[in-house]
Design an enzyme around this catalytic site. Structure first.
Site, PDB file in Angstrom:
ATOM      1  N   ARG A  29       0.872  -1.497   0.319  1.00  0.00           N
ATOM      2  CA  ARG A  29       0.356   0.140   0.130  1.00  0.00           C
ATOM      3  C   ARG A  29       0.910   1.061   0.216  1.00  0.00           C
ATOM      4  O   ARG A  29       1.682   1.696   0.808  1.00  0.00           O
ATOM      5  CB  ARG A  29      -0.889   0.056   1.280  1.00  0.00           C
ATOM      6  CG  ARG A  29      -1.989  -1.356   1.003  1.00  0.00           C
ATOM      7  CD  ARG A  29      -2.884  -0.951   2.023  1.00  0.00           C
ATOM      8  NE  ARG A  29      -3.514  -2.446   2.281  1.00  0.00           N
ATOM      9  CZ  ARG A  29      -4.754  -2.636   1.317  1.00  0.00           C
ATOM     10  NH1 ARG A  29      -5.339  -1.909   0.522  1.00  0.00           N
ATOM     11  NH2 ARG A  29      -5.543  -3.366   1.502  1.00  0.00           N
ATOM     12  N   ASP A  30       0.498   2.493  -0.556  1.00  0.00           N
ATOM     13  CA  ASP A  30       0.963   3.408  -0.386  1.00  0.00           C
ATOM     14  C   ASP A  30       1.151   4.662   0.180  1.00  0.00           C
ATOM     15  O   ASP A  30      -0.280   4.249   1.186  1.00  0.00           O
ATOM     16  CB  ASP A  30       0.874   4.313  -1.758  1.00  0.00           C
ATOM     17  CG  ASP A  30       0.950   5.564  -2.385  1.00  0.00           C
ATOM     18  OD1 ASP A  30       1.980   5.534  -3.562  1.00  0.00           O
ATOM     19  OD2 ASP A  30       1.761   6.637  -0.962  1.00  0.00           O
ATOM     20  N   ASN A  87       5.008   5.875 -13.582  1.00  0.00           N
ATOM     21  CA  ASN A  87       4.926   7.656 -13.895  1.00  0.00           C
ATOM     22  C   ASN A  87       6.694   7.425 -14.060  1.00  0.00           C
ATOM     23  O   ASN A  87       7.632   6.694 -13.379  1.00  0.00           O
ATOM     24  CB  ASN A  87       5.591   8.472 -12.043  1.00  0.00           C
ATOM     25  CG  ASN A  87       3.784   8.898 -11.716  1.00  0.00           C
ATOM     26  OD1 ASN A  87       2.780   9.055 -13.069  1.00  0.00           O
ATOM     27  ND2 ASN A  87       2.775   9.320 -10.604  1.00  0.00           N
ATOM     28  N   VAL A  96      10.279   8.054  -6.719  1.00  0.00           N
ATOM     29  CA  VAL A  96      10.451   7.280  -6.221  1.00  0.00           C
ATOM     30  C   VAL A  96      11.319   6.811  -7.405  1.00  0.00           C
ATOM     31  O   VAL A  96      11.072   6.202  -8.007  1.00  0.00           O
ATOM     32  CB  VAL A  96      10.026   6.020  -5.137  1.00  0.00           C
ATOM     33  CG1 VAL A  96      10.899   4.569  -5.358  1.00  0.00           C
ATOM     34  CG2 VAL A  96       9.219   6.973  -4.168  1.00  0.00           C
ATOM     35  N   HIS A 100       7.685   0.994 -10.811  1.00  0.00           N
ATOM     36  CA  HIS A 100       6.771   0.806  -9.865  1.00  0.00           C
ATOM     37  C   HIS A 100       5.031   1.278 -10.797  1.00  0.00           C
ATOM     38  O   HIS A 100       5.107   2.639 -11.761  1.00  0.00           O
ATOM     39  CB  HIS A 100       6.676   1.112  -8.303  1.00  0.00           C
ATOM     40  CG  HIS A 100       6.686   2.444  -7.951  1.00  0.00           C
ATOM     41  ND1 HIS A 100       7.971   3.769  -8.854  1.00  0.00           N
ATOM     42  CD2 HIS A 100       5.107   4.226  -8.404  1.00  0.00           C
ATOM     43  CE1 HIS A 100       7.603   4.874  -8.071  1.00  0.00           C
ATOM     44  NE2 HIS A 100       6.381   4.609  -8.685  1.00  0.00           N
TER      45      HIS A 100
HETATM   46  P1  DGP Z   1       5.940   8.124  -7.955  1.00  0.00           P
HETATM   47  O1  DGP Z   1       5.685   9.340  -7.409  1.00  0.00           O
HETATM   48  O2  DGP Z   1       5.437   7.979  -9.321  1.00  0.00           O
HETATM   49  O3  DGP Z   1       7.399   7.502  -8.166  1.00  0.00           O
HETATM   50  O4  DGP Z   1       5.424   7.119  -6.571  1.00  0.00           O
HETATM   51  C1  DGP Z   1       5.940   7.264  -5.085  1.00  0.00           C
HETATM   52  C2  DGP Z   1       4.894   6.144  -4.245  1.00  0.00           C
HETATM   53  O5  DGP Z   1       5.528   5.847  -3.275  1.00  0.00           O
HETATM   54  C3  DGP Z   1       4.344   7.879  -3.909  1.00  0.00           C
HETATM   55  O6  DGP Z   1       2.813   8.064  -4.147  1.00  0.00           O
HETATM   56  C4  DGP Z   1       4.390   7.592  -2.396  1.00  0.00           C
HETATM   57  C5  DGP Z   1       4.926   6.304  -1.885  1.00  0.00           C
HETATM   58  N1  DGP Z   1       5.930   6.296  -0.894  1.00  0.00           N
HETATM   59  C6  DGP Z   1       7.267   6.722  -1.076  1.00  0.00           C
HETATM   60  N2  DGP Z   1       7.824   6.320  -0.159  1.00  0.00           N
HETATM   61  C7  DGP Z   1       7.162   5.106   0.910  1.00  0.00           C
HETATM   62  C8  DGP Z   1       7.284   4.632   1.747  1.00  0.00           C
HETATM   63  O7  DGP Z   1       8.537   4.451   2.471  1.00  0.00           O
HETATM   64  N3  DGP Z   1       6.432   3.711   1.323  1.00  0.00           N
HETATM   65  C9  DGP Z   1       5.158   3.263   1.098  1.00  0.00           C
HETATM   66  N4  DGP Z   1       4.011   2.789   1.240  1.00  0.00           N
HETATM   67  N5  DGP Z   1       5.047   4.187  -0.150  1.00  0.00           N
HETATM   68  C10 DGP Z   1       6.024   5.021  -0.156  1.00  0.00           C
END
Ligand code: DGP
Length: 114
Positions: A29-30, A87, A96, A100
């Site tokens: 989960r995000d 993205n 990140v 993904h």
């Molecule tokens: P993007 O912008 O496409 O690179 O999405 C990165 C997503 O990752 C963003 O929606 C927030 C999520 N995210 C960032 N750090 C963490 C983390 O430590 N744990 C989780 N579960 N999600 C994270």
């Protein structure tokens, strides 16, 4: 494994709410959900961005999408529908740098995106 936050999640070095796993893909989960269901599907092999995918990665990219769709079906989200997003780099809003797929579901999405 690439040294990103997602690499650490794959290696179980930091916690995450993991909802899906197979040999090649992890789903969790995000942290900052943009919909009632917001799950990230990541390849265990670290590709920084979609730009880094090579022809040899075609099967892995397919597995990522099949994992997302399979999870959506399993969770009863498929019939109403959902959105998948990858993205890429600055203009794509990538933050990140471990490739993904976002699976977003549980509400209606507009098109075109902002
Ligand atoms: P993007 O912008 O496409 O690179 O999405 C990165 C997503 O990752 C963003 O929606 C927030 C999520 N995210 C960032 N750090 C963490 C983390 O430590 N744990 C989780 N579960 N999600 C994270």
């Amino acid at each position: 494994m690439g040294d990103t936050i997602f690499g650490k999640i794959i290696r179980r070095e930091i916690p995450a709410d993991i909802v899906y796993e197979n040999d090649d893909v992890l789903g969790f989960r995000d942290l900052n959900p943009q919909a009632p269901v917001h799950v990230l599907f990541v390849p265990k092999k670290p590709l920084p961005t979609l730009n880094d995918a090579q022809p040899d990665d075609a099967e892995l990219l397919g597995k990522l999408l099949i994992a997302a769709a399979g999870y959506a079906k399993q969770e009863g989200l498929a019939e109403q529908g959902y959105r998948t997003v990858i993205n890429c780099n600055e203009h794509g809003g990538q933050t990140v740098f471990h490739l993904h797929v976002h699976l977003l579901a549980g509400r209606r999405f507009t098109w075109p995106p902002g």
